[in-house]
Design a protein around this motif. Sequence first.
Motif, PDB file in Angstrom:
ATOM      1  N   GLY A 144      -8.010  -2.405   3.381  1.00  0.00           N
ATOM      2  CA  GLY A 144      -8.212  -3.710   3.994  1.00  0.00           C
ATOM      3  C   GLY A 144      -7.741  -3.800   5.425  1.00  0.00           C
ATOM      4  N   MET A 153      -7.014 -10.878   4.043  1.00  0.00           N
ATOM      5  CA  MET A 153      -7.518  -9.528   3.769  1.00  0.00           C
ATOM      6  C   MET A 153      -6.365  -8.522   3.664  1.00  0.00           C
ATOM      7  SD  MET A 153     -10.112  -7.453   3.352  1.00  0.00           S
ATOM      8  CE  MET A 153     -11.421  -8.573   3.757  1.00  0.00           C
ATOM      9  N   TYR A 154      -5.403  -8.605   4.581  1.00  0.00           N
ATOM     10  CA  TYR A 154      -4.284  -7.663   4.610  1.00  0.00           C
ATOM     11  C   TYR A 154      -3.059  -8.408   5.145  1.00  0.00           C
ATOM     12  CZ  TYR A 154      -2.033  -3.113   4.911  1.00  0.00           C
ATOM     13  OH  TYR A 154      -1.208  -2.041   4.717  1.00  0.00           O
TER      14      TYR A 154
END
Length: 102
Positions: free
Chosen positions: A33, A52-53
């Motif tokens: 990610g 996402m991350y």
Amino acid sequence: MANLILFTYVSLEDFMLPCFTKQYFGIDCFGCGIQRSLALILRGEFMEAFKMYPAIYTLLLFFGIIGVNIFYKFNYAQKLIRNLAIINAIIIAISFINKYIN
């Protein structure tokens, strides 16, 4: 003009490396990610990048401080880098575990 046309058809996602852990073992790795998260930041989608991350912003700070420290040595840099490394490791581990629990 040709560069502008090429830019509209080519995106960062076309150049991303595949995750070999996910490809061969079917599970995400600790870094899955991060490329997509960086692409989201470059597009200005900051909240989506965090989703996402989650460690993306602390990692950017971490590498930014390391980069500055290479050219300009400042007091307590090693302590700050060490603490950021620990914080990043904790965030990455928690988000990795959370990904498999949920």
